[in-house]
Enzyme design. Structure first.
Site, PDB file in Angstrom:
ATOM      1  N   ASP A   4      42.372  56.506  50.585  1.00  0.00           N
ATOM      2  CA  ASP A   4      43.819  56.381  50.501  1.00  0.00           C
ATOM      3  C   ASP A   4      44.421  57.780  50.416  1.00  0.00           C
ATOM      4  O   ASP A   4      43.736  58.758  50.091  1.00  0.00           O
ATOM      5  CB  ASP A   4      44.180  55.554  49.267  1.00  0.00           C
ATOM      6  CG  ASP A   4      45.661  55.248  49.189  1.00  0.00           C
ATOM      7  OD1 ASP A   4      46.268  54.982  50.238  1.00  0.00           O
ATOM      8  OD2 ASP A   4      46.215  55.290  48.081  1.00  0.00           O
TER       9      ASP A   4
ATOM     10  N   ASP B  90      48.161  58.725  49.156  1.00  0.00           N
ATOM     11  CA  ASP B  90      48.962  58.963  47.957  1.00  0.00           C
ATOM     12  C   ASP B  90      48.204  58.510  46.712  1.00  0.00           C
ATOM     13  O   ASP B  90      47.718  57.384  46.645  1.00  0.00           O
ATOM     14  CB  ASP B  90      50.297  58.222  48.056  1.00  0.00           C
ATOM     15  CG  ASP B  90      51.194  58.810  49.127  1.00  0.00           C
ATOM     16  OD1 ASP B  90      51.591  59.978  48.972  1.00  0.00           O
ATOM     17  OD2 ASP B  90      51.470  58.116  50.123  1.00  0.00           O
TER      18      ASP B  90
ATOM     19  N   LYS C  40      46.696  46.986  53.700  1.00  0.00           N
ATOM     20  CA  LYS C  40      46.014  46.651  52.449  1.00  0.00           C
ATOM     21  C   LYS C  40      46.894  45.752  51.583  1.00  0.00           C
ATOM     22  O   LYS C  40      48.104  45.955  51.553  1.00  0.00           O
ATOM     23  CB  LYS C  40      45.701  47.944  51.670  1.00  0.00           C
ATOM     24  CG  LYS C  40      44.797  48.914  52.397  1.00  0.00           C
ATOM     25  CD  LYS C  40      44.642  50.219  51.636  1.00  0.00           C
ATOM     26  CE  LYS C  40      45.937  51.004  51.563  1.00  0.00           C
ATOM     27  NZ  LYS C  40      45.803  52.300  50.873  1.00  0.00           N
TER      28      LYS C  40
ATOM     29  N   ASP D   3      43.329  54.567  44.641  1.00  0.00           N
ATOM     30  CA  ASP D   3      43.856  54.697  43.285  1.00  0.00           C
ATOM     31  C   ASP D   3      44.456  53.387  42.785  1.00  0.00           C
ATOM     32  O   ASP D   3      45.019  53.357  41.692  1.00  0.00           O
ATOM     33  CB  ASP D   3      44.917  55.803  43.228  1.00  0.00           C
ATOM     34  CG  ASP D   3      46.203  55.406  43.931  1.00  0.00           C
ATOM     35  OD1 ASP D   3      46.120  54.927  45.091  1.00  0.00           O
ATOM     36  OD2 ASP D   3      47.293  55.565  43.342  1.00  0.00           O
TER      37      ASP D   3
END
Length: 271
Positions: free
Chosen positions: A13, A15, A184, A209
């Site tokens: 990912d 961010d 996602k 995250d």
């Protein structure tokens, strides 16, 4: 399959893993440099469909990260890949920005509001009542409803913003039709990303995250998963979910020196 198996590719990912707002996550540059040195294929993933890979490349460069366009995979690209497989050369009415419209143009789609095959909803900072009304009417008339991702909100300096999932809920409430979400946590995005780099799920890792998007989609796509706590989810929040990541780390900096065998040096328990 042993957790000592060597890792041949990574999905990560963006961010919260590599960058946080407009700043690099410490150690992200060393992590990417090690992947390159080991010649490990990787893709950087984002659910945000606003920007093209070229735009994202420029944004990442400003944080100090040099990532080529072909190593960036967005929900807009995943949506275009899906539509190209489902209905090549089709038509769509798009509510979104350049990241999405460019992706659809590149697969040969015609963007129109006259009897389109699909209504495709993506992220935008300028949702208009007129565009949403048009989308509702087209879905009512039979256009298939696709959304790039289900995220209900997105971040900004002033607080949260309504995102694709919230606008999709509005259209669903008006039409009674749910969209098919591509991004996602749909593992479809993971599988399309793996195909992009000719990778296999058994020898790939998903780093994210968020438990509710990154980890679950990686797990459902058959990959091992690493949750980093440099973004949204915390070590404590892992306990609230019925599934677990293969490993929990503070950040990608903790992978230094072991990108080939990240699970070999310690227990895979996320405690």
């Amino acid at each position: 399959m042993s957790t000592d198996d060597r890792i041949l590719s990574y999905l990560t990912d963006m961010d919260g893993v590599l960058v946080h707002e407009d700043h690099m996550v410490p150690g992200a540059d060393e992590f990417l440099a090690e992947l390159r040195a080991e010649e490990i294929p990787f893709l950087v993933l984002t659910n945000n469909s606003i920007r093209t890979p070229r735009d994202l490349q420029a944004r990442l460069r400003q944080t100090g990260l040099e990532i080529p366009e072909h190593s960036i995979w967005t929900s807009a690209l995943a949506t275009a890949s899906f539509l190209n497989e489902q209905r090549p050369g089709g038509t769509a009415y798009v509510v979104g920005e350049s990241g999405l419209t460019t992706a659809l143009h590149e697969i040969g789609y015609v963007l129109t509001e006259v009897d389109p095959d699909y209504v495709v909803l993506g992220e935008t900072r300028t949702y208009s009542f007129e565009a949403i009304t048009t989308a509702i009417r087209l879905v009512e008339r039979g256009a298939r409803f696709i959304a790039t991702n289900p995220d209900p909100t997105g971040p900004s300096r002033d607080g949260v913003l309504p995102a694709t999932g919230s606008v999709a809920a509005l259209i669903t409430r008006a039409t009674g039709r749910d969209p098919y979400y591509i991004g996602k946590p749909n593992p479809l995005m993971m599988r399309s990303a793996l195909r992009r780099i000719n990778a296999h799920s058994q020898t790939s890792v998903m780093i994210g995250d968020r438990m509710d998007t990154d980890v679950i989609s990686g797990m459902e796509a058959g990959m091992r998963t690493i949750l980093v706590t440099s973004g949204i989810s915390t070590k404590m929040s892992v306990e609230h979910y019925p599934y677990r990541p293969t490993m929990v780390l503070n950040s990608v900096a903790d992978l230094a020196g072991r990108v080939r065998t990240p699970f070999a040096a310690e227990s895979t328990s996320p405690h």
